[in-house]
Design an enzyme around this catalytic site. Sequence first.
Site, PDB file in Angstrom:
ATOM      1  N   TYR A  87      11.014   4.877   0.875  1.00  0.00           N
ATOM      2  CA  TYR A  87      10.228   3.605   0.547  1.00  0.00           C
ATOM      3  C   TYR A  87       9.688   3.722  -0.674  1.00  0.00           C
ATOM      4  CZ  TYR A  87       5.742   5.670   1.623  1.00  0.00           C
ATOM      5  OH  TYR A  87       4.675   6.398   1.686  1.00  0.00           O
ATOM      6  N   CYS A  88       9.384   2.555  -1.321  1.00  0.00           N
ATOM      7  CA  CYS A  88       8.714   2.431  -2.371  1.00  0.00           C
ATOM      8  C   CYS A  88       7.809   1.462  -2.348  1.00  0.00           C
ATOM      9  CB  CYS A  88       9.583   2.417  -3.656  1.00  0.00           C
ATOM     10  SG  CYS A  88      10.682   0.877  -3.567  1.00  0.00           S
ATOM     11  N   GLN A  89       7.384   0.704  -3.326  1.00  0.00           N
ATOM     12  CA  GLN A  89       6.460  -0.088  -3.352  1.00  0.00           C
ATOM     13  C   GLN A  89       7.040  -1.604  -2.723  1.00  0.00           C
ATOM     14  OE1 GLN A  89       3.007   0.170  -3.820  1.00  0.00           O
ATOM     15  NE2 GLN A  89       2.649  -1.937  -3.536  1.00  0.00           N
ATOM     16  N   PHE A 116       6.175  -0.620   0.686  1.00  0.00           N
ATOM     17  CA  PHE A 116       4.898  -0.204   1.091  1.00  0.00           C
ATOM     18  C   PHE A 116       4.127  -1.445   1.224  1.00  0.00           C
ATOM     19  CE2 PHE A 116       0.655   1.501   0.370  1.00  0.00           C
ATOM     20  CZ  PHE A 116       0.472   2.251   1.299  1.00  0.00           C
TER      21      PHE A 116
END
Length: 126
Positions: A87-89, A116
């Site tokens: 996952y990332c932003q 996120f």
Amino acid sequence: METLYFLLIMLGGFITYSIITWLYQKRIVKTLKEEQFKEGYRKAQLIDVREPNEFENGHILGARNIPLSQMKTRIKELRPDKPVYLYCQSGLRSGRAAQFLSRKGYKDLSHLQGGFKKWEGKIKTK
């Protein structure tokens, strides 16, 4: 007029590249909604591909931080025989990380839809 043709060709090339990348990414990585992600991430390698300062401001409980910018040099920290949850932003960098890992032989790749910023589960901050 030539400038307009040039810009249209560039725009067409960009759109074509974006569609091909999206289709490739859809084939190699499973995009999971939060509930699906929660069901499987404890049995997988949970990787946050954001930069360290983003990670320190808050991350999913149990995640390891391997930024996309360091993925090439830190790939040995990941086991190819276990699922990898990324996952990332927002979901963009995790998709790119999945493409990279797929080229290196990783098969069971998933990432969090919306990243996120859409996560409503437990988080940890430093």
